[in-house]
Design an enzyme around this catalytic site. Structure first.
Site, short mmCIF file in Angstrom:
data_model
loop_
_atom_site.label_atom_id
_atom_site.label_comp_id
_atom_site.label_asym_id
_atom_site.label_seq_id
_atom_site.Cartn_x
_atom_site.Cartn_y
_atom_site.Cartn_z
N GLU A 177 0.83 -1.21 0.00
CA GLU A 177 0.00 0.00 0.00
C GLU A 177 0.86 1.26 0.00
O GLU A 177 1.96 1.28 0.54
CB GLU A 177 -0.98 0.01 1.16
CG GLU A 177 -0.37 0.26 2.52
CD GLU A 177 -1.44 0.41 3.59
OE1 GLU A 177 -1.85 1.56 3.83
OE2 GLU A 177 -1.84 -0.62 4.17
N ARG A 226 -2.20 10.97 7.15
CA ARG A 226 -2.15 10.27 5.86
C ARG A 226 -3.47 10.31 5.11
O ARG A 226 -3.49 10.15 3.90
CB ARG A 226 -1.73 8.80 6.08
CG ARG A 226 -0.29 8.66 6.51
CD ARG A 226 0.07 7.23 6.86
NE ARG A 226 0.02 6.38 5.69
CZ ARG A 226 -0.22 5.07 5.74
NH1 ARG A 226 -0.45 4.48 6.89
NH2 ARG A 226 -0.23 4.35 4.64
N ARG A 248 -5.50 5.67 -0.84
CA ARG A 248 -4.36 4.76 -1.01
C ARG A 248 -4.34 4.20 -2.43
O ARG A 248 -5.39 4.06 -3.08
CB ARG A 248 -4.44 3.56 -0.06
CG ARG A 248 -4.51 3.87 1.40
CD ARG A 248 -3.15 4.29 1.97
NE ARG A 248 -3.22 4.41 3.41
CZ ARG A 248 -3.68 5.46 4.07
NH1 ARG A 248 -4.15 6.51 3.42
NH2 ARG A 248 -3.69 5.48 5.39
N HIS A 298 -10.44 4.70 2.35
CA HIS A 298 -9.74 3.81 3.27
C HIS A 298 -10.25 2.38 3.24
O HIS A 298 -10.75 1.84 4.22
CB HIS A 298 -9.79 4.37 4.69
CG HIS A 298 -8.66 3.88 5.54
ND1 HIS A 298 -8.81 2.87 6.46
CD2 HIS A 298 -7.36 4.24 5.59
CE1 HIS A 298 -7.67 2.63 7.06
NE2 HIS A 298 -6.76 3.46 6.55
#
Length: 145
Positions: free
Chosen positions: A101, A112, A116, A136
């Protein structure tokens, strides 16, 4: 009826000359072709069942990360490149360690954030099997290589 094809040819020529200007010159009209059939690419990846997206559909930050994945870094966050466990089981099942990831920075987030890129395969710089999530790991789209 031996001469029928010749008669048709003469008749066709006579019809053509009747359609052209009467200056005695024959002009050739360009043939119009139907538009070429464009091959429609499937909307979903047959392997994962997830919708495809192009690299250009990634947010600008994601496009930068995608390029860095192909180069092997450098990455902004220490957790970038760690194993992604696929606990949600949304991505195709693979052996542990297959997926990695990478963080796609969300401008409004101080950490963050939820975005992703997940890539699988070898070498670790491979981008042949990548997915994007903006929420997420709740949903994914397959990035078209």
């Amino acid at each position: 009826m031996k001469f029928a094809p010749i008669r048709l040819l003469v008749l066709g020529a006579a019809l053509l000359s009747a359609c052209h200007p009467s200056d005695g010159k024959t002009t050739t009209q360009p043939q119009t072709r139907p538009p070429a059939q464009t091959r429609q690419q499937p909307q979903t990846d047959p392997q994962s069942g997830l919708r495809w997206m192009s690299v250009t559909e990634l947010p600008a930050e994601g496009q930068k990360v995608y390029v860095l994945i192909g180069k092997g870094g450098p990455f902004r966050y220490s957790k970038d490149g760690v194993t992604f466990g696929n606990r949600e089981r949304i991505l195709p099942a693979q052996s542990r360690g297959y997926y990695r990831e990478y963080t796609v920075k969300t401008p409004s987030e101080s950490d963050r954030g939820p975005r992703r890129i997940i890539c699988g395969g070898q070498p670790v710089t491979s981008r042949a099997d990548c997915y994007y999530t903006a929420d997420h790991y709740t949903s994914f789209r397959r990035i078209r290589p």
